[in-house]
Design a protein around this motif. Structure first.
Motif, PDB file in Angstrom:
ATOM      1  N   PRO A  85      -0.996  -4.546   4.001  1.00 30.98           N
ATOM      2  CA  PRO A  85       0.228  -5.133   3.769  1.00 30.98           C
ATOM      3  C   PRO A  85       0.813  -4.061   2.597  1.00 30.98           C
ATOM      4  O   PRO A  85       2.157  -4.229   2.563  1.00 30.98           O
ATOM      5  CB  PRO A  85       0.027  -6.489   3.208  1.00 30.98           C
ATOM      6  N   ALA A  86       0.070  -3.611   1.556  1.00 34.22           N
ATOM      7  CA  ALA A  86       0.695  -2.901   0.538  1.00 34.22           C
ATOM      8  C   ALA A  86       1.491  -1.734   1.299  1.00 34.22           C
ATOM      9  O   ALA A  86       2.863  -1.155   0.673  1.00 34.22           O
ATOM     10  CB  ALA A  86      -0.483  -2.434  -0.146  1.00 34.22           C
ATOM     11  N   VAL A  87       1.007  -1.143   2.396  1.00 36.53           N
ATOM     12  CA  VAL A  87       1.609   0.209   3.004  1.00 36.53           C
ATOM     13  C   VAL A  87       2.799  -0.421   3.589  1.00 36.53           C
ATOM     14  O   VAL A  87       3.926   0.152   3.565  1.00 36.53           O
ATOM     15  CB  VAL A  87       0.631   0.865   4.161  1.00 36.53           C
ATOM     16  N   ARG A  88       2.830  -1.520   4.297  1.00 43.06           N
ATOM     17  CA  ARG A  88       3.908  -2.148   5.007  1.00 43.06           C
ATOM     18  C   ARG A  88       4.894  -2.321   3.855  1.00 43.06           C
ATOM     19  O   ARG A  88       6.115  -1.942   4.258  1.00 43.06           O
ATOM     20  CB  ARG A  88       3.567  -3.302   5.618  1.00 43.06           C
ATOM     21  N   LEU A 147       6.881   0.817   3.263  1.00 48.87           N
ATOM     22  CA  LEU A 147       7.601   0.946   4.445  1.00 48.87           C
ATOM     23  C   LEU A 147       9.108   0.525   4.316  1.00 48.87           C
ATOM     24  O   LEU A 147      10.065   1.064   4.982  1.00 48.87           O
ATOM     25  CB  LEU A 147       6.776   0.875   5.548  1.00 48.87           C
ATOM     26  N   ILE A 148       9.058  -0.626   4.033  1.00 48.47           N
ATOM     27  CA  ILE A 148      10.730  -1.431   4.026  1.00 48.47           C
ATOM     28  C   ILE A 148      11.233  -1.140   2.683  1.00 48.47           C
ATOM     29  O   ILE A 148      12.209  -1.743   2.436  1.00 48.47           O
ATOM     30  CB  ILE A 148      10.541  -2.705   4.289  1.00 48.47           C
ATOM     31  N   SER A 149      10.746  -0.122   1.795  1.00 47.57           N
ATOM     32  CA  SER A 149      11.389  -0.050   0.504  1.00 47.57           C
ATOM     33  C   SER A 149      12.838   0.937   0.849  1.00 47.57           C
ATOM     34  O   SER A 149      12.894   1.629   1.760  1.00 47.57           O
ATOM     35  CB  SER A 149      10.438   0.800  -0.651  1.00 47.57           C
ATOM     36  N   PHE A 166      -7.524   7.760   9.160  1.00 39.03           N
ATOM     37  CA  PHE A 166      -6.498   7.735   7.782  1.00 39.03           C
ATOM     38  C   PHE A 166      -5.537   6.625   8.058  1.00 39.03           C
ATOM     39  O   PHE A 166      -4.609   6.552   8.787  1.00 39.03           O
ATOM     40  CB  PHE A 166      -5.876   8.992   7.684  1.00 39.03           C
ATOM     41  N   PHE A 167      -5.820   5.334   7.326  1.00 30.84           N
ATOM     42  CA  PHE A 167      -4.985   4.295   7.475  1.00 30.84           C
ATOM     43  C   PHE A 167      -3.666   3.917   6.887  1.00 30.84           C
ATOM     44  O   PHE A 167      -3.264   2.981   6.604  1.00 30.84           O
ATOM     45  CB  PHE A 167      -5.978   2.957   7.512  1.00 30.84           C
ATOM     46  N   GLY A 168      -2.965   5.192   6.878  1.00 29.76           N
ATOM     47  CA  GLY A 168      -1.697   4.902   6.331  1.00 29.76           C
ATOM     48  C   GLY A 168      -0.328   4.739   7.399  1.00 29.76           C
ATOM     49  O   GLY A 168      -0.693   4.493   8.402  1.00 29.76           O
ATOM     50  N   PRO A 169       0.706   5.069   7.162  1.00 29.01           N
ATOM     51  CA  PRO A 169       1.939   5.048   7.968  1.00 29.01           C
ATOM     52  C   PRO A 169       2.022   6.262   8.881  1.00 29.01           C
ATOM     53  O   PRO A 169       1.025   7.144   8.512  1.00 29.01           O
ATOM     54  CB  PRO A 169       3.004   4.991   7.105  1.00 29.01           C
ATOM     55  N   GLN A 170       2.666   6.275   9.922  1.00 25.66           N
ATOM     56  CA  GLN A 170       2.799   7.290  10.802  1.00 25.66           C
ATOM     57  C   GLN A 170       3.478   8.509   9.877  1.00 25.66           C
ATOM     58  O   GLN A 170       4.532   8.255   9.734  1.00 25.66           O
ATOM     59  CB  GLN A 170       3.679   6.882  12.082  1.00 25.66           C
ATOM     60  N   LEU A 207      11.109   9.505   2.971  1.00 27.23           N
ATOM     61  CA  LEU A 207      10.221   9.336   1.964  1.00 27.23           C
ATOM     62  C   LEU A 207       9.568   7.989   1.687  1.00 27.23           C
ATOM     63  O   LEU A 207       8.507   7.838   1.061  1.00 27.23           O
ATOM     64  CB  LEU A 207      11.260   9.264   0.902  1.00 27.23           C
ATOM     65  N   HIS A 208       9.961   6.888   2.356  1.00 31.28           N
ATOM     66  CA  HIS A 208       9.221   5.605   2.340  1.00 31.28           C
ATOM     67  C   HIS A 208       7.828   6.076   3.255  1.00 31.28           C
ATOM     68  O   HIS A 208       6.848   5.116   2.804  1.00 31.28           O
ATOM     69  CB  HIS A 208       9.893   4.533   3.403  1.00 31.28           C
TER      70      HIS A 208
END
Ligand code: DSN
Length: 436
Positions: free
Chosen positions: A35-38, A41-43, A236-240, A268-269
């Protein structure tokens, strides 16, 4: 009319979220971010421009963006014990193009695995439309694969290299790494041979970066790699997104290949999301990567015991997150992929190394590929792998109605709704976030 389509898009997004909360996700190249990565991503970072290197941007407004990117660089270097990291490539494909641009010229020769042998499309020849050939104009020659060992054949690769040198086609670059990557590649055994002929040794860690970060796979930069690319959303479990790590002596050419070469803005997000994932991997990476591999071995063993032809049995099937199954006795990969999807079991069909020679096509190949990263992130362990193997057997071997199996899969999944190996996990893994 447009309001109807607008609403439909949200309806479909929500349906997808609900569905993924009820499936067994086994795509080896996917994962679930925390949830922290998500949240990252919406910042508002996603609406800004910051071309260039932190502190040397082409735009104002980057005070906080620069600090986040510097934190991301610092943690990425720590994870891979690298002297240099560029976290701007926006995907694994772009990260590989950065390597091609920094270390080769169009017309040069590069060696890599072919696509049926597990190589990625970025390593493909021009006639196949692969990125290396079609976009950067490289002449691609293949590393040899040992089908039994499911790994690069050291002796045959050395012979191929020698032949290329004799023909005046000395490679400028070799890319280790693959999309079917069950065992560490023989970097230590081959890096010197490539360095002796003046080639740069590259390593595509897209699939295994999270395992390397957790200290559970090989350590490419210590084993002879000059440069390593990764995507940040598989093990590596981050965003694309993507990154390139290397040694200080190559920093300037990598930076220049990335910008102005490959990216204008660099999402940048996503960089903020990668920074969060780096922090999570620094804290929980070892425990997570250990369990991913344990789960892959347990799933492979359970499927093998059910009668599936899981490859590389004599080597314990895998030392990574991925297993490859020859499914030709049960059908073809394409049809089985669809049947399992009806049972809410999400896998992908995959070419086996010998499929093309045997006349099979990527739409209906002889294999299926399964990965255990996402299941592990949901908190599953070895016991759950045995249950999952049973679901797969019921569909593929017993020919039970996929819709019937689906009912049991949905029930099974109810207990696994939170993301593990992260600092905070209040929100459910696949919860749809509505901020309208
Ligand atoms: N095509 C992806 C995979 O599934 O391995 C990598 O980009």
């Amino acid at each position: 009319m447009s309001r109807e389509e607008y609403n439909r898009v949200f309806e479909l997004l929500q349906k997808h979220h609900q569905w993924f909360g009820e499936v067994i996700p086994l795509i080896a190249s996917e994962n679930i971010p925390s949830p922290a990565v998500r949240e990252a991503l919406i910042s508002d970072f996603g609406n800004r421009y910051a071309e260039g290197w932190p502190g040397e941007r082409v735009y104002a407004g980057c005070i906080y963006i620069d600090e986040v990117e510097n934190l991301c660089i610092r943690m990425m270097k720590k994870l891979f014990r690298a002297e240099f990291a560029d976290v701007r490539p926006i995907s694994g494909v772009v990260a590989n193009l950065v390597i091609y641009t920094a270390f080769t010229e169009p017309g040069d020769t590069m060696m890599a695995l072919s696509i049926p042998c597990g190589g990625h499309i970025t390593m493909g020849k021009k006639k196949l439309g692969g990125t290396a050939g079609a976009v950067h104009g490289l002449n691609v020659e293949y590393l040899a694969l040992d089908y039994e060992e499911m790994n690069i054949d050291v002796d045959r690769t050395k012979e191929r290299l020698k032949k290329l040198v004799n023909k005046g086609k000395t490679p400028k670059l070799v890319m280790f790494g693959a999309s079917v990557f069950p065992f560490p590649h023989p970097l230590k055994e081959l890096a010197d041979s490539f360095h002796e002929v003046g080639a740069t040794v590259g390593y595509d860690a897209a699939h295994v970066a999270g395992l390397i970060a957790g200290g559970c796979f090989q350590d490419p930069l210590r084993e002879g790699a000059d440069v390593m690319s990764l995507s940040t959303h598989k093990t590596f479990f981050g965003p694309q997104h993507g990154s390139v790590v290397s040694w200080e002596r190559y920093a300037e050419k990598i930076k220049r290949a990335t910008f102005p070469g490959m990216v204008s803005n660099h999402h940048l997000h996503a960089v903020a999301g990668v920074a969060i994932a780096c922090a999570e991997l620094l804290e929980f990476g070892k425990e997570y990567a250990t369990q991913v591999i344990r789960n892959a071995k347990a799933l492979a063993q359970a499927l093998y015991e059910q009668g599936f032809n899981v490859l590389a049995e004599h080597k314990g099937f895998t030392e990574s997150h991925v297993i490859l199954i020859d499914i030709t006795k049960q059908g073809d990969g394409g049809t089985i992929e669809k049947e399992l999807e009806r049972a809410n079991i999400i896998i992908n069909r995959n070419l086996l190394p010998w499929d093309i020679k045997e006349g099979r096509h990527f739409m209906h190949p002889g294999g299926i590929r399964l990965g255990t990263s996402e299941l592990t992130r949901l908190g599953m362990k070895e016991a759950e792998m045995v249950e999952i193997a049973e679901f797969i057997k019921r569909v593929v071997m017993d020919r039970e109605s996929p819709e019937k199996v689906k009912e049991d899969v949905v029930e099974f999944r109810k207990n696994y709704q939170k993301v593990h190996y992260c600092f905070e996990s209040v929100m459910e893994a696949y919860k749809y976030i509505k901020i309208r």
